[in-house]
Design a protein around this motif. Structure first.
Motif, PDB file in Angstrom:
ATOM      1  N   GLU A   7      15.661  16.366  -6.839  1.00  0.00           N
ATOM      2  CA  GLU A   7      15.461  17.392  -7.862  1.00  0.00           C
ATOM      3  C   GLU A   7      13.993  17.786  -7.891  1.00  0.00           C
ATOM      4  OE1 GLU A   7      15.666  17.590 -12.719  1.00  0.00           O
ATOM      5  OE2 GLU A   7      17.223  16.444 -11.660  1.00  0.00           O
ATOM      6  N   VAL A   8      13.731  19.088  -7.841  1.00  0.00           N
ATOM      7  CA  VAL A   8      12.349  19.556  -7.870  1.00  0.00           C
ATOM      8  C   VAL A   8      12.192  20.575  -8.991  1.00  0.00           C
ATOM      9  CG1 VAL A   8      11.930  19.170  -5.414  1.00  0.00           C
ATOM     10  CG2 VAL A   8      12.823  21.368  -6.171  1.00  0.00           C
ATOM     11  N   GLU A   9      11.032  20.535  -9.622  1.00  0.00           N
ATOM     12  CA  GLU A   9      10.716  21.516 -10.654  1.00  0.00           C
ATOM     13  C   GLU A   9       9.522  22.330 -10.180  1.00  0.00           C
ATOM     14  OE1 GLU A   9       8.617  21.202 -14.920  1.00  0.00           O
ATOM     15  OE2 GLU A   9      10.625  20.320 -14.899  1.00  0.00           O
ATOM     16  N   GLY A  10       9.634  23.640 -10.309  1.00  0.00           N
ATOM     17  CA  GLY A  10       8.499  24.469  -9.920  1.00  0.00           C
ATOM     18  C   GLY A  10       8.814  25.339  -8.717  1.00  0.00           C
ATOM     19  N   ASP A  11       7.935  25.334  -7.730  1.00  0.00           N
ATOM     20  CA  ASP A  11       7.957  26.266  -6.606  1.00  0.00           C
ATOM     21  C   ASP A  11       9.172  26.045  -5.697  1.00  0.00           C
ATOM     22  OD1 ASP A  11       7.490  27.907  -4.468  1.00  0.00           O
ATOM     23  OD2 ASP A  11       5.431  27.228  -4.122  1.00  0.00           O
ATOM     24  N   PRO A  12      10.188  26.907  -5.751  1.00  0.00           N
ATOM     25  CA  PRO A  12      11.371  26.700  -4.912  1.00  0.00           C
ATOM     26  C   PRO A  12      11.090  26.906  -3.434  1.00  0.00           C
ATOM     27  CG  PRO A  12      11.529  28.800  -6.059  1.00  0.00           C
ATOM     28  CD  PRO A  12      10.320  28.107  -6.606  1.00  0.00           C
ATOM     29  N   ALA A  13      10.195  27.840  -3.100  1.00  0.00           N
ATOM     30  CA  ALA A  13       9.905  28.118  -1.699  1.00  0.00           C
ATOM     31  C   ALA A  13       9.275  26.903  -1.021  1.00  0.00           C
ATOM     32  CB  ALA A  13       8.988  29.329  -1.584  1.00  0.00           C
ATOM     33  N   ALA A  14       8.324  26.267  -1.687  1.00  0.00           N
ATOM     34  CA  ALA A  14       7.672  25.097  -1.100  1.00  0.00           C
ATOM     35  C   ALA A  14       8.674  23.967  -0.902  1.00  0.00           C
ATOM     36  CB  ALA A  14       6.522  24.645  -1.995  1.00  0.00           C
ATOM     37  N   ALA A  15       9.564  23.783  -1.863  1.00  0.00           N
ATOM     38  CA  ALA A  15      10.552  22.708  -1.764  1.00  0.00           C
ATOM     39  C   ALA A  15      11.507  22.935  -0.598  1.00  0.00           C
ATOM     40  CB  ALA A  15      11.333  22.599  -3.070  1.00  0.00           C
ATOM     41  N   VAL A  16      11.998  24.159  -0.450  1.00  0.00           N
ATOM     42  CA  VAL A  16      12.940  24.455   0.637  1.00  0.00           C
ATOM     43  C   VAL A  16      12.238  24.374   1.989  1.00  0.00           C
ATOM     44  CG1 VAL A  16      14.383  26.252   1.651  1.00  0.00           C
ATOM     45  CG2 VAL A  16      14.500  25.795  -0.803  1.00  0.00           C
ATOM     46  N   ALA A  17      11.012  24.865   2.071  1.00  0.00           N
ATOM     47  CA  ALA A  17      10.277  24.785   3.333  1.00  0.00           C
ATOM     48  C   ALA A  17      10.077  23.328   3.755  1.00  0.00           C
ATOM     49  CB  ALA A  17       8.926  25.489   3.192  1.00  0.00           C
ATOM     50  N   GLU A  18       9.732  22.475   2.807  1.00  0.00           N
ATOM     51  CA  GLU A  18       9.493  21.068   3.133  1.00  0.00           C
ATOM     52  C   GLU A  18      10.783  20.358   3.532  1.00  0.00           C
ATOM     53  OE1 GLU A  18       8.073  16.880   1.010  1.00  0.00           O
ATOM     54  OE2 GLU A  18       7.852  18.778  -0.067  1.00  0.00           O
ATOM     55  N   HIS A  19      11.794  20.439   2.704  1.00  0.00           N
ATOM     56  CA  HIS A  19      13.029  19.705   2.961  1.00  0.00           C
ATOM     57  C   HIS A  19      13.837  20.347   4.093  1.00  0.00           C
ATOM     58  CE1 HIS A  19      12.788  16.898  -0.485  1.00  0.00           C
ATOM     59  NE2 HIS A  19      12.109  17.884  -1.047  1.00  0.00           N
ATOM     60  N   LEU A  35      15.501  31.435  -0.295  1.00  0.00           N
ATOM     61  CA  LEU A  35      16.091  32.005   0.919  1.00  0.00           C
ATOM     62  C   LEU A  35      15.006  32.470   1.879  1.00  0.00           C
ATOM     63  CD1 LEU A  35      18.452  32.997   2.606  1.00  0.00           C
ATOM     64  CD2 LEU A  35      18.538  35.050   1.177  1.00  0.00           C
ATOM     65  N   HIS A  36      13.978  33.094   1.359  1.00  0.00           N
ATOM     66  CA  HIS A  36      12.859  33.537   2.201  1.00  0.00           C
ATOM     67  C   HIS A  36      12.238  32.346   2.920  1.00  0.00           C
ATOM     68  CE1 HIS A  36       8.704  34.714   3.129  1.00  0.00           C
ATOM     69  NE2 HIS A  36       9.165  35.942   3.210  1.00  0.00           N
ATOM     70  N   ALA A  37      12.016  31.256   2.193  1.00  0.00           N
ATOM     71  CA  ALA A  37      11.423  30.064   2.808  1.00  0.00           C
ATOM     72  C   ALA A  37      12.358  29.453   3.841  1.00  0.00           C
ATOM     73  CB  ALA A  37      11.089  29.038   1.725  1.00  0.00           C
ATOM     74  N   ALA A  38      13.651  29.452   3.561  1.00  0.00           N
ATOM     75  CA  ALA A  38      14.606  28.899   4.511  1.00  0.00           C
ATOM     76  C   ALA A  38      14.587  29.676   5.823  1.00  0.00           C
ATOM     77  CB  ALA A  38      16.006  28.914   3.905  1.00  0.00           C
ATOM     78  N   LEU A  39      14.516  30.994   5.742  1.00  0.00           N
ATOM     79  CA  LEU A  39      14.552  31.828   6.939  1.00  0.00           C
ATOM     80  C   LEU A  39      13.255  31.766   7.741  1.00  0.00           C
ATOM     81  CD1 LEU A  39      16.357  35.022   5.596  1.00  0.00           C
ATOM     82  CD2 LEU A  39      17.216  33.464   7.350  1.00  0.00           C
ATOM     83  N   PHE A  40      12.121  31.778   7.039  1.00  0.00           N
ATOM     84  CA  PHE A  40      10.846  31.965   7.731  1.00  0.00           C
ATOM     85  C   PHE A  40      10.011  30.694   7.882  1.00  0.00           C
ATOM     86  CE2 PHE A  40      11.921  36.208   6.242  1.00  0.00           C
ATOM     87  CZ  PHE A  40      11.663  36.971   7.367  1.00  0.00           C
ATOM     88  N   LYS A  41      10.359  29.634   7.147  1.00  0.00           N
ATOM     89  CA  LYS A  41       9.509  28.444   7.197  1.00  0.00           C
ATOM     90  C   LYS A  41      10.245  27.164   7.577  1.00  0.00           C
ATOM     91  CE  LYS A  41       6.231  30.310   3.809  1.00  0.00           C
ATOM     92  NZ  LYS A  41       5.549  30.111   2.503  1.00  0.00           N
ATOM     93  N   ALA A  42      11.540  27.073   7.295  1.00  0.00           N
ATOM     94  CA  ALA A  42      12.248  25.826   7.561  1.00  0.00           C
ATOM     95  C   ALA A  42      12.497  25.616   9.051  1.00  0.00           C
ATOM     96  CB  ALA A  42      13.571  25.793   6.789  1.00  0.00           C
ATOM     97  N   GLY A  43      12.685  26.703   9.804  1.00  0.00           N
ATOM     98  CA  GLY A  43      12.860  26.578  11.244  1.00  0.00           C
ATOM     99  C   GLY A  43      14.255  26.187  11.683  1.00  0.00           C
TER     100      GLY A  43
END
Length: 279
Positions: A100-112, A136-144
């Motif tokens: 569970e993460v609180e705050g920046d969703p993009a950073a969390a998705v990019a990391e995990h 979704l943006h982080a998943a597409l462009f940062k998660a790889g």
């Protein structure tokens, strides 16, 4: 950084933000893993900072609303965890983890997402979905990794009994998306590669990657649609009865896609079936 797991022991990151959508996202993630031989579903629960997504659209937050925001956030987090626990009790042998993460969703998705084989996420709605849009943006462009975007409604047959349409241009984005979809394509009852171009020209052969994996595929033409190519692609996808669309994401820059109404942006805005994307 951890090495990306193999498909046989894969990891699916299920992005959860609404309790009512959580079981569908978790089940789609689990079904994808089962096709590849099993693995673990990592549930990532996004909870906003108090008040982050609870502000009225045209007025400043009142003191009463400010005081109520933390309670609403905690309530959502508890509901998400309850939905996960119910699903995990029926997961039939798959591993399951909760974060569970609180705050920046993009950073969390990019990391995990960087440790996952696939990210599974619901499609953002038009309004009030800032957190999921950022995720979704982080998943597409940062998660790889590939991203499976689920429509507001849908059946589990999308993954367990796939009929697959492929948006095919034979470029690097599409080839990567196709590679990611192989576990689904091997189980599909029908696979159709949809290509554009002159309707009078001969149809190209099926993608070589499919032939190399002994996957039979048809080829069909999508009528040139100009600025509406995304809409034409979805129309043809529905016509053939597909319940999954596989495509490369944002062949041009994201700015160009949004400015010019590119195919990816059109599909994400209106698709009523799951879409497997790879940037």
């Amino acid at each position: 950084m951890l090495a990306r797991p193999s498909t046989a022991g894969g990891v699916a990151l299920a992005v959860l933000d609404r309790p009512e959508a959580a079981p569908r996202v978790l089940s789609a993630a689990a079904d994808f893993l089962r096709l590849g031989g099993g693995g673990r579903v990592n549930a990532l629960a996004l909870t906003p900072e108090p008040g982050a997504d609870l502000l009225p659209t045209e007025e400043v937050m009142t003191e009463e609303q400010r005081e109520a925001a933390p309670v609403q956030v905690r309530g959502r987090a508890r509901a998400l965890r309850a939905a996960f626990d119910r699903w995990a009790g029926l997961s039939q042998g798959l591993g399951a983890e909760w974060t569970e993460v609180e705050g920046d969703p993009a950073a969390a998705v990019a990391e995990h997402g960087s440790h996952a084989d696939i990210v599974v996420i619901r499609r953002p709605s038009d309004r009030g979905d800032t957190a999921v849009q950022e995720a979704l943006h982080a998943a597409l462009f940062k998660a790889g990794c590939p991203v499976l975007v689920l429509p507001p409604e849908g059946s589990r047959k999308v993954v367990t009994e796939p009929i697959v349409a492929i948006a095919w241009r034979d470029d690097a984005h599409d080839r990567k998306a196709l590679q990611s979809a192989l576990p689904l394509l091997r189980r599909a009852s029908r696979v159709v590669a949809l290509c554009g171009g002159d309707s009078k020209a001969p149809l190209p052969p099926p993608p070589a990657l499919l032939s190399a994996h002994s996957i039979r595929a048809e080829v069909a033409r999508v009528a040139p649609g100009g600025d509406l190519m995304g809409a034409a692609l979805l129309i043809e996808t529905r016509r053939i009865g597909a319940n999954l669309l596989v495509m490369g994401a944002f062949a041009h820059s994201e700015f160009q896609e949004r400015l010019l109404g590119g195919v990816t942006a059109q599909v994400l805005a209106t698709a009523d079936l799951p879409v497997l994307l790879q940037h």
